[in-house]
Design a protein around this motif. Structure first.
Motif, PDB file in Angstrom:
ATOM      1  N   TYR A 247       0.477  -1.397   0.213  1.00 42.20           N
ATOM      2  CA  TYR A 247      -0.103   0.354  -0.211  1.00 42.20           C
ATOM      3  C   TYR A 247       1.145   1.361   0.186  1.00 42.20           C
ATOM      4  O   TYR A 247       2.118   1.358   0.333  1.00 42.20           O
ATOM      5  CB  TYR A 247      -1.161  -0.034   1.379  1.00 42.20           C
ATOM      6  N   PRO A 248      -0.046   2.284  -0.702  1.00 40.87           N
ATOM      7  CA  PRO A 248       1.566   3.527  -0.505  1.00 40.87           C
ATOM      8  C   PRO A 248       1.610   4.143   0.092  1.00 40.87           C
ATOM      9  O   PRO A 248       0.695   5.661   0.608  1.00 40.87           O
ATOM     10  CB  PRO A 248       0.624   4.085  -1.857  1.00 40.87           C
ATOM     11  N   VAL A 249       2.145   4.057   1.961  1.00 44.53           N
ATOM     12  CA  VAL A 249       2.118   4.541   2.609  1.00 44.53           C
ATOM     13  C   VAL A 249       3.264   5.513   2.303  1.00 44.53           C
ATOM     14  O   VAL A 249       4.233   5.399   2.106  1.00 44.53           O
ATOM     15  CB  VAL A 249       2.549   3.389   3.944  1.00 44.53           C
ATOM     16  N   LYS A 250       2.701   6.324   3.112  1.00 46.40           N
ATOM     17  CA  LYS A 250       4.783   7.691   3.600  1.00 46.40           C
ATOM     18  C   LYS A 250       5.417   7.037   4.425  1.00 46.40           C
ATOM     19  O   LYS A 250       5.021   7.147   5.662  1.00 46.40           O
ATOM     20  CB  LYS A 250       3.690   9.066   3.780  1.00 46.40           C
ATOM     21  N   PRO A 251       5.994   6.857   3.839  1.00 50.48           N
ATOM     22  CA  PRO A 251       7.437   6.470   4.706  1.00 50.48           C
ATOM     23  C   PRO A 251       8.223   6.999   5.911  1.00 50.48           C
ATOM     24  O   PRO A 251       8.181   5.793   7.168  1.00 50.48           O
ATOM     25  CB  PRO A 251       8.908   5.770   3.878  1.00 50.48           C
ATOM     26  N   VAL A 252       8.457   8.382   5.918  1.00 48.87           N
ATOM     27  CA  VAL A 252       9.074   9.034   6.948  1.00 48.87           C
ATOM     28  C   VAL A 252       7.715   8.986   8.125  1.00 48.87           C
ATOM     29  O   VAL A 252       8.239   8.781   9.314  1.00 48.87           O
ATOM     30  CB  VAL A 252       9.725  10.167   6.331  1.00 48.87           C
ATOM     31  N   GLU A 253       6.417   9.512   7.445  1.00 46.97           N
ATOM     32  CA  GLU A 253       5.689   9.163   8.784  1.00 46.97           C
ATOM     33  C   GLU A 253       5.367   8.259   8.947  1.00 46.97           C
ATOM     34  O   GLU A 253       4.650   8.642  10.285  1.00 46.97           O
ATOM     35  CB  GLU A 253       4.314   9.792   7.835  1.00 46.97           C
ATOM     36  N   MET A 254       5.149   7.066   8.504  1.00 51.26           N
ATOM     37  CA  MET A 254       4.664   5.554   9.224  1.00 51.26           C
ATOM     38  C   MET A 254       6.006   5.550  10.253  1.00 51.26           C
ATOM     39  O   MET A 254       5.388   5.146  11.544  1.00 51.26           O
ATOM     40  CB  MET A 254       4.452   4.716   8.366  1.00 51.26           C
ATOM     41  N   ALA A 255       7.250   6.016  10.246  1.00 49.97           N
ATOM     42  CA  ALA A 255       8.926   5.592  10.679  1.00 49.97           C
ATOM     43  C   ALA A 255       7.954   6.628  12.319  1.00 49.97           C
ATOM     44  O   ALA A 255       8.342   6.301  13.118  1.00 49.97           O
ATOM     45  CB  ALA A 255      10.006   5.507  10.432  1.00 49.97           C
ATOM     46  N   ALA A 256       8.269   7.810  11.709  1.00 48.51           N
ATOM     47  CA  ALA A 256       7.854   9.138  12.767  1.00 48.51           C
ATOM     48  C   ALA A 256       6.572   8.373  13.720  1.00 48.51           C
ATOM     49  O   ALA A 256       6.973   8.697  15.153  1.00 48.51           O
ATOM     50  CB  ALA A 256       7.692   9.986  12.067  1.00 48.51           C
ATOM     51  N   GLN A 257       4.802   8.184  13.700  1.00 56.60           N
ATOM     52  CA  GLN A 257       4.140   7.448  14.474  1.00 56.60           C
ATOM     53  C   GLN A 257       5.099   6.355  14.867  1.00 56.60           C
ATOM     54  O   GLN A 257       4.455   5.894  16.383  1.00 56.60           O
ATOM     55  CB  GLN A 257       3.273   7.078  13.225  1.00 56.60           C
ATOM     56  N   LEU A 258       5.909   5.101  14.466  1.00 55.47           N
ATOM     57  CA  LEU A 258       5.882   4.109  14.987  1.00 55.47           C
ATOM     58  C   LEU A 258       7.138   4.408  16.282  1.00 55.47           C
ATOM     59  O   LEU A 258       7.273   3.293  17.024  1.00 55.47           O
ATOM     60  CB  LEU A 258       6.520   3.409  13.547  1.00 55.47           C
ATOM     61  N   MET A 259       8.326   4.805  16.402  1.00 55.38           N
ATOM     62  CA  MET A 259       8.599   5.917  17.165  1.00 55.38           C
ATOM     63  C   MET A 259       8.498   6.266  18.658  1.00 55.38           C
ATOM     64  O   MET A 259       9.790   6.065  19.062  1.00 55.38           O
ATOM     65  CB  MET A 259       9.868   6.898  16.476  1.00 55.38           C
ATOM     66  N   ILE A 260       7.092   6.703  18.289  1.00 51.40           N
ATOM     67  CA  ILE A 260       6.858   6.859  19.974  1.00 51.40           C
ATOM     68  C   ILE A 260       6.736   5.987  20.665  1.00 51.40           C
ATOM     69  O   ILE A 260       6.811   5.806  22.036  1.00 51.40           O
ATOM     70  CB  ILE A 260       5.531   7.984  19.385  1.00 51.40           C
ATOM     71  N   PRO A 261       6.394   5.120  19.650  1.00 57.69           N
ATOM     72  CA  PRO A 261       6.017   3.471  21.235  1.00 57.69           C
ATOM     73  C   PRO A 261       7.158   2.957  21.571  1.00 57.69           C
ATOM     74  O   PRO A 261       8.174   2.002  22.553  1.00 57.69           O
ATOM     75  CB  PRO A 261       5.042   2.314  20.547  1.00 57.69           C
ATOM     76  N   VAL A 262       7.726   3.478  20.178  1.00 57.84           N
ATOM     77  CA  VAL A 262       9.243   2.501  20.488  1.00 57.84           C
ATOM     78  C   VAL A 262      10.531   3.517  21.656  1.00 57.84           C
ATOM     79  O   VAL A 262      10.932   2.776  22.508  1.00 57.84           O
ATOM     80  CB  VAL A 262      10.364   2.712  19.193  1.00 57.84           C
ATOM     81  N   LEU A 263      10.143   4.958  21.912  1.00 56.55           N
ATOM     82  CA  LEU A 263      11.160   5.628  22.695  1.00 56.55           C
ATOM     83  C   LEU A 263      10.434   5.358  24.308  1.00 56.55           C
ATOM     84  O   LEU A 263      11.148   5.325  24.780  1.00 56.55           O
ATOM     85  CB  LEU A 263      10.840   7.225  22.457  1.00 56.55           C
ATOM     86  N   LEU A 264       9.200   5.295  24.149  1.00 58.67           N
ATOM     87  CA  LEU A 264       8.096   4.466  25.050  1.00 58.67           C
ATOM     88  C   LEU A 264       9.326   3.106  26.064  1.00 58.67           C
ATOM     89  O   LEU A 264       9.299   3.470  26.663  1.00 58.67           O
ATOM     90  CB  LEU A 264       7.124   4.798  24.963  1.00 58.67           C
TER      91      LEU A 264
END
Length: 236
Positions: free
Chosen positions: A126-143
């Motif tokens: 699916y044509p996701v936005k890679p940078v936006e997707m990674a940025a959203q995932l980094m929030i639980p990763v940081l936690l």
């Protein structure tokens, strides 16, 4: 010339610290995360699920947390095993100069890996936005990364930290999928999923609060971990 020497010094320091943190094992966690992501991706395709940003975020969340698991949990133990704790404590402001630098490198590296995973999902599903997707995932990763780091400064053992972070993750997952579902306190809240029974404006407000809560908790756990590293007698 001075600038090139400075970058060369930072590169050598970063490379040395990465070797200590990952101890040659990070590549296996990266490979496992990649295989897990591919398995979830092709399983969804096999079941005929409609590709979407919501689905890809869910598929990438577990591999993302797996990537941060080892370096955050076993970093302190690796320092002890390599017998460099005494040396590190001899550096002024050790806990800020060394471990803060290491954590930043860990999170930056994971971010770029997630961007690559998202590019793969964009190409295959699916044509996701890679940078936006990674940025959203980094929030639980940081936690979870900072939580694991905090646990490691308390237990000083990678195995004990792993047990604590797994038990904590299971407990939060149960709460997030039952009592806290679709609330600002859910750690697995999917930013790309709009519940049908919630107004978009209310959902956007909930999502912003959810991200702020996780970021604040991530900072709190980071500061608590760094403060624990001041207790030299417990680590030497």
């Amino acid at each position: 010339m001075i600038l090139s020497e400075m970058f060369s010094s930072y590169y050598k320091i970063a490379r040395y610290n990465m070797k200590i943190i990952f101890s040659g094992k990070f590549v296996w966690f990266m490979l496992t995360g990649f295989i897990l992501f591919c398995y979830l991706m092709f399983q969804s395709a096999y079941k005929g699920e409609i590709p979407s940003e919501k689905m890809i975020y869910s598929q990438l969340l577990l591999p993302a947390l797996l990537l941060v698991f080892y370096p955050a949990s076993f970093g302190i133990q690796n320092d002890a095993d390599n017998r460099i704790m005494e040396v590190l404590f001899g550096i002024p402001n050790y806990m800020y100069k060394i471990w803060l630098f290491r954590l930043i490198m860990i999170f930056v590296e994971i971010f770029f890996i997630l961007v690559l995973y998202a590019f793969l999902a964009r190409f295959l599903l699916y044509p996701v936005k890679p940078v936006e997707m990674a940025a959203q995932l980094m929030i639980p990763v940081l936690l979870f990364g900072n939580l694991a780091f905090f646990y490691s400064t308390v237990t000083r053992s990678g195995n004990a930290t792993a047990v604590l972070i797994i038990l904590t993750s299971i407990g939060l997952l149960i709460l997030s999928t039952s009592m806290l579902k679709d609330s600002m306190w859910s750690v697995v809240l999917n930013p790309f999923e709009l519940p049908e029974e919630i107004h978009p404006a209310i959902w956007e407000n909930t999502l912003i609060k959810n991200r702020l809560v996780m970021l604040i908790l991530a900072v709190v756990f980071l500061l608590l971990g760094l403060l624990n590293l001041q207790k030299r007698e417990t680590f030497i």
